[in-house]
Design an enzyme around this catalytic site. Structure first.
Site, PDB file in Angstrom:
ATOM      1  N   HIS A 124      -0.356   5.557  14.281  1.00  0.00           N
ATOM      2  CA  HIS A 124      -0.986   6.039  13.011  1.00  0.00           C
ATOM      3  C   HIS A 124      -2.266   5.447  12.620  1.00  0.00           C
ATOM      4  O   HIS A 124      -2.831   4.638  13.474  1.00  0.00           O
ATOM      5  CB  HIS A 124       0.228   5.408  11.667  1.00  0.00           C
ATOM      6  CG  HIS A 124       0.569   4.060  11.780  1.00  0.00           C
ATOM      7  ND1 HIS A 124      -0.332   3.154  11.044  1.00  0.00           N
ATOM      8  CD2 HIS A 124       1.629   3.396  12.031  1.00  0.00           C
ATOM      9  CE1 HIS A 124       0.291   1.721  11.244  1.00  0.00           C
ATOM     10  NE2 HIS A 124       1.586   2.297  12.210  1.00  0.00           N
ATOM     11  N   HIS A 158      -4.374   3.846   4.087  1.00  0.00           N
ATOM     12  CA  HIS A 158      -4.568   4.813   3.016  1.00  0.00           C
ATOM     13  C   HIS A 158      -4.974   4.339   1.798  1.00  0.00           C
ATOM     14  O   HIS A 158      -4.965   3.124   1.490  1.00  0.00           O
ATOM     15  CB  HIS A 158      -3.334   5.900   2.921  1.00  0.00           C
ATOM     16  CG  HIS A 158      -2.092   4.905   2.820  1.00  0.00           C
ATOM     17  ND1 HIS A 158      -2.008   4.327   1.446  1.00  0.00           N
ATOM     18  CD2 HIS A 158      -1.206   4.387   3.360  1.00  0.00           C
ATOM     19  CE1 HIS A 158      -0.800   3.762   1.516  1.00  0.00           C
ATOM     20  NE2 HIS A 158      -0.399   3.642   2.626  1.00  0.00           N
ATOM     21  N   GLU A 189       1.461  -5.322   6.402  1.00  0.00           N
ATOM     22  CA  GLU A 189       0.519  -4.309   5.386  1.00  0.00           C
ATOM     23  C   GLU A 189       0.230  -5.005   3.963  1.00  0.00           C
ATOM     24  O   GLU A 189       1.017  -5.763   3.569  1.00  0.00           O
ATOM     25  CB  GLU A 189       1.458  -3.244   5.124  1.00  0.00           C
ATOM     26  CG  GLU A 189       0.544  -2.246   4.199  1.00  0.00           C
ATOM     27  CD  GLU A 189       1.504  -0.751   3.799  1.00  0.00           C
ATOM     28  OE1 GLU A 189       0.921   0.150   3.332  1.00  0.00           O
ATOM     29  OE2 GLU A 189       2.770  -0.854   4.107  1.00  0.00           O
ATOM     30  N   HIS A 223       9.133   6.154   9.507  1.00  0.00           N
ATOM     31  CA  HIS A 223       9.446   6.306   7.935  1.00  0.00           C
ATOM     32  C   HIS A 223      11.310   6.192   7.935  1.00  0.00           C
ATOM     33  O   HIS A 223      11.727   7.268   7.283  1.00  0.00           O
ATOM     34  CB  HIS A 223       9.052   7.791   7.533  1.00  0.00           C
ATOM     35  CG  HIS A 223       7.795   7.974   7.491  1.00  0.00           C
ATOM     36  ND1 HIS A 223       7.050   9.175   7.475  1.00  0.00           N
ATOM     37  CD2 HIS A 223       6.551   6.789   7.176  1.00  0.00           C
ATOM     38  CE1 HIS A 223       5.708   8.959   7.171  1.00  0.00           C
ATOM     39  NE2 HIS A 223       5.533   7.462   7.067  1.00  0.00           N
ATOM     40  N   TYR A 269       4.851  -0.802  17.943  1.00  0.00           N
ATOM     41  CA  TYR A 269       6.400  -0.065  17.785  1.00  0.00           C
ATOM     42  C   TYR A 269       6.636   0.134  19.353  1.00  0.00           C
ATOM     43  O   TYR A 269       6.152   1.179  19.870  1.00  0.00           O
ATOM     44  CB  TYR A 269       6.589   0.994  16.843  1.00  0.00           C
ATOM     45  CG  TYR A 269       5.717   1.081  15.827  1.00  0.00           C
ATOM     46  CD1 TYR A 269       6.417   0.391  14.542  1.00  0.00           C
ATOM     47  CD2 TYR A 269       4.251   1.319  15.523  1.00  0.00           C
ATOM     48  CE1 TYR A 269       5.546   0.339  13.629  1.00  0.00           C
ATOM     49  CE2 TYR A 269       3.617   1.187  14.360  1.00  0.00           C
ATOM     50  CZ  TYR A 269       4.237   0.543  13.205  1.00  0.00           C
ATOM     51  OH  TYR A 269       3.603   0.568  12.084  1.00  0.00           O
ATOM     52  N   GLU A 303      -2.710  -1.801   7.492  1.00  0.00           N
ATOM     53  CA  GLU A 303      -1.206  -1.793   7.914  1.00  0.00           C
ATOM     54  C   GLU A 303      -1.088  -1.470   9.268  1.00  0.00           C
ATOM     55  O   GLU A 303      -0.455  -0.480   9.611  1.00  0.00           O
ATOM     56  CB  GLU A 303      -0.510  -0.934   7.159  1.00  0.00           C
ATOM     57  CG  GLU A 303      -1.005   0.462   7.007  1.00  0.00           C
ATOM     58  CD  GLU A 303      -0.076   1.246   6.184  1.00  0.00           C
ATOM     59  OE1 GLU A 303       1.179   1.495   6.584  1.00  0.00           O
ATOM     60  OE2 GLU A 303      -0.270   1.976   5.324  1.00  0.00           O
ATOM     61  N   ARG A 306       5.291  -4.275  11.745  1.00  0.00           N
ATOM     62  CA  ARG A 306       4.026  -3.847  10.907  1.00  0.00           C
ATOM     63  C   ARG A 306       3.760  -4.663   9.865  1.00  0.00           C
ATOM     64  O   ARG A 306       4.696  -5.418   9.422  1.00  0.00           O
ATOM     65  CB  ARG A 306       4.367  -2.497  10.232  1.00  0.00           C
ATOM     66  CG  ARG A 306       3.146  -1.812   9.361  1.00  0.00           C
ATOM     67  CD  ARG A 306       3.588  -0.365   9.118  1.00  0.00           C
ATOM     68  NE  ARG A 306       4.558  -0.211   8.261  1.00  0.00           N
ATOM     69  CZ  ARG A 306       5.481   0.429   8.745  1.00  0.00           C
ATOM     70  NH1 ARG A 306       5.714   0.741   9.924  1.00  0.00           N
ATOM     71  NH2 ARG A 306       6.699   0.870   7.881  1.00  0.00           N
ATOM     72  N   HIS A 314       0.342   7.275  -1.437  1.00  0.00           N
ATOM     73  CA  HIS A 314      -0.717   7.968  -0.551  1.00  0.00           C
ATOM     74  C   HIS A 314      -1.767   8.462  -1.453  1.00  0.00           C
ATOM     75  O   HIS A 314      -1.529   9.775  -1.710  1.00  0.00           O
ATOM     76  CB  HIS A 314      -0.311   8.787   0.594  1.00  0.00           C
ATOM     77  CG  HIS A 314       0.495   8.152   1.554  1.00  0.00           C
ATOM     78  ND1 HIS A 314       1.012   8.713   2.741  1.00  0.00           N
ATOM     79  CD2 HIS A 314       0.907   6.611   2.016  1.00  0.00           C
ATOM     80  CE1 HIS A 314       1.592   7.901   3.630  1.00  0.00           C
ATOM     81  NE2 HIS A 314       1.528   6.600   3.034  1.00  0.00           N
ATOM     82  N   ASP A 340       9.227  -2.402   4.396  1.00  0.00           N
ATOM     83  CA  ASP A 340       7.868  -1.521   3.733  1.00  0.00           C
ATOM     84  C   ASP A 340       8.593  -1.193   2.431  1.00  0.00           C
ATOM     85  O   ASP A 340       9.166  -0.309   2.317  1.00  0.00           O
ATOM     86  CB  ASP A 340       7.569  -0.468   4.718  1.00  0.00           C
ATOM     87  CG  ASP A 340       6.248   0.241   4.111  1.00  0.00           C
ATOM     88  OD1 ASP A 340       6.009  -0.143   2.877  1.00  0.00           O
ATOM     89  OD2 ASP A 340       5.631   1.044   5.001  1.00  0.00           O
ATOM     90  N   ASP A 371       2.496  -1.573  -2.249  1.00  0.00           N
ATOM     91  CA  ASP A 371       2.859  -1.138  -0.973  1.00  0.00           C
ATOM     92  C   ASP A 371       2.633  -2.125   0.105  1.00  0.00           C
ATOM     93  O   ASP A 371       1.507  -2.400   0.639  1.00  0.00           O
ATOM     94  CB  ASP A 371       1.939   0.199  -0.564  1.00  0.00           C
ATOM     95  CG  ASP A 371       2.438   0.682   0.811  1.00  0.00           C
ATOM     96  OD1 ASP A 371       3.473   0.275   1.414  1.00  0.00           O
ATOM     97  OD2 ASP A 371       1.656   1.786   1.239  1.00  0.00           O
ATOM     98  N   ASP A 412      24.259  19.627 -13.430  1.00  0.00           N
ATOM     99  CA  ASP A 412      24.136  19.100 -14.660  1.00  0.00           C
ATOM    100  C   ASP A 412      23.429  17.436 -14.543  1.00  0.00           C
ATOM    101  O   ASP A 412      23.651  16.827 -15.395  1.00  0.00           O
ATOM    102  CB  ASP A 412      25.589  18.739 -15.203  1.00  0.00           C
ATOM    103  CG  ASP A 412      26.225  20.310 -15.614  1.00  0.00           C
ATOM    104  OD1 ASP A 412      25.412  20.936 -16.029  1.00  0.00           O
ATOM    105  OD2 ASP A 412      27.487  20.109 -15.873  1.00  0.00           O
TER     106      ASP A 412
END
Length: 437
Positions: free
Chosen positions: A349, A353, A407, A242, A387, A383, A405, A360, A259, A270, A38
């Site tokens: 990475h 993007h 960005e 992530h 790591y 970005e 990171r 993205h 992030d 972003d 519901d």
């Protein structure tokens, strides 16, 4: 701040101008999705559908028929239902869709199977993105079959189905002035939220409490939802690209990587910043951080029309690999380390993007097999990151568990680029000064 209905109408016309003569396009809305019994997830309209309509209800279908005398823009939507509207809120209904959204003709959803075959009949080409919705794929097949069954009566079904994505997504890749203004504002709000997080951060807070500071700032500035699940990773968690659990306690001596970006009227911010939980970088943290910042600045300096997208990434790899060698984290010839991909143990990475209605965002990175050159109106993230896994025994222990990171959101302009997210500090000195207040 909203996109005007005249802008949505101009987008529809631009798309129809690119469609071949004698064609029709079918674009579905999103549907409500059950979260549990519901309860539905908060509704978020399909980006392609919203880009062309500005209509924010589920279970709708847009039909574009260039040159049709009775009207080029047809929409099917939920009919008005006073009882359901008591429970779930106002519906525009077919009349409201015509009056408020610039649609030529509109009908209730109950009439879809009857009327859509009539609208498709006689067209030579159907623009439709197969594979997005299996249920709708089946309906489209049934519509075409129903037309074919009437062949002896002169009915003609479209003989070709073409994916609509290429035309529509190429349009979305280039931001108009009103979209740029929206994204500039999304960048400003997102940047302010990161500043708030730096100011509120202290050892003993949980990651989700820091996330709450960001989400709160989004909401009070008109952005009820983030553009994506916020990442707040302290210590080793910053090395998980992530990471979204956001459950651990922030510890003195660790870095925290955030992030996060707001979604303002369907346009995404972003931003990533990494800073010390206690407000002061250690020697090793500062060394890694300043290398990532050096990489990012080299990439930003290279952004201008005509530069291939891949060139920006290659710059990041070159500068980052050299820096890792200088710090002693990699050993060997720079070109050899790049050719073998040795740097990927630390940077796995791409540099960024496209950014827009989706975080993205849509748009091809290659055209005719070649990396596409940047053009004014594109928005991309920059970005770079490093790591160093806590399990990486090939480096000294003092480096392990450091994840950084940085960005920002960059609009390509005729002269170079504009940083939508410049409002949040990113030098070591600026961050430490802000957190010391």
């Amino acid at each position: 701040m909203r996109i005007s209905q005249s802008s949505f109408a101009a987008r529809r016309q631009q798309l129809m101008d690119q469609m071949s003569p004698g064609s029709v396009a079918v674009i579905p809305s999103a549907k409500e999705v059950a979260r549990n019994r519901d309860v539905e997830y908060p509704f978020r309209q399909d980006s392609d559908f919203y880009y062309l309509t500005g209509f924010n209800e589920p279970d709708a279908l847009l039909i574009l028929i260039p040159g049709r005398n009775e009207g080029q823009v047809v929409m099917f939507c939920r009919a008005r239902d006073p009882e359901m509207e008591i429970w779930n809120g106002y519906r525009a209904g077919p009349e409201g869709v015509c009056n408020q959204y610039g649609v030529d003709q509109a009908y209730g959803c109950a009439e879809i199977d009857e009327r859509v075959p009539q609208l498709l009949q006689g067209s030579e080409r159907l623009y439709y993105s197969i594979g997005t919705d299996e249920t709708l794929d089946g309906q489209v097949r049934d519509w075409l079959n129903s037309i074919r069954k009437q062949a002896r009566m002169g009915a003609v079904a479209p003989g070709e189905i073409v994916m609509l994505d290429h035309l529509l997504h190429e349009m979305r890749l280039f931001k108009a002035d009103d979209e740029v203004e929206m994204m500039r504002e999304a960048g400003r709000i997102s940047a302010e939220a990161h500043v708030r997080a730096m100011q509120q951060c202290k050892p003993g807070l949980t990651e989700y409490q820091l996330e709450a500071e960001i989400t709160h700032h989004f909401a009070v500035n008109g952005c009820r939802q983030p553009a994506y699940s916020s990442i707040v990773g302290g210590g080793d968690n910053a090395c998980v690209l992530h990471y979204t659990e956001n459950w651990d306690v922030l510890k003195d001596g660790d870095l925290v990587l955030i992030d996060a970006g707001c979604e303002l009227e369907y346009y995404a911010g972003d931003i990533t910043r990494t800073f010390p939980v206690s407000g002061k970088f250690s020697t090793e943290q500062k060394a890694i951080y300043e290398l990532v910042l050096q990489v990012q600045q080299a990439c930003i300096d290279a952004i201008r029309p005509g530069v291939p997208w891949i060139r920006i990434h290659n710059i990041s790899v070159q500068v980052l690999t050299q820096g890792l060698v200088d710090l002693g984290l990699l050993k060997g010839d720079i070109e050899g380390l790049i050719d073998t991909g040795a740097y990927k143990a630390f940077y796995m990475h791409r540099i960024g993007h496209w950014l827009g209605m989706d975080v993205h965002d849509v748009g091809d990175y290659k055209v005719d097999g070649d990396w596409r050159p940047l053009q004014a109106g594109m928005v991309m993230t920059v970005e770079p990151g490093i790591y160093i896994s806590p399990q990486n025994e090939l480096v000294e222990e003092k480096w392990r568990g450091i994840g950084v990171r940085i960005e920002d959101d960059m609009l390509v302009t005729e002269e170079g680029c504009e940083n939508f997210s410049a409002g949040v500090p990113k030098t070591v000195a600026e961050i430490e000064a802000l957190m010391a207040r």
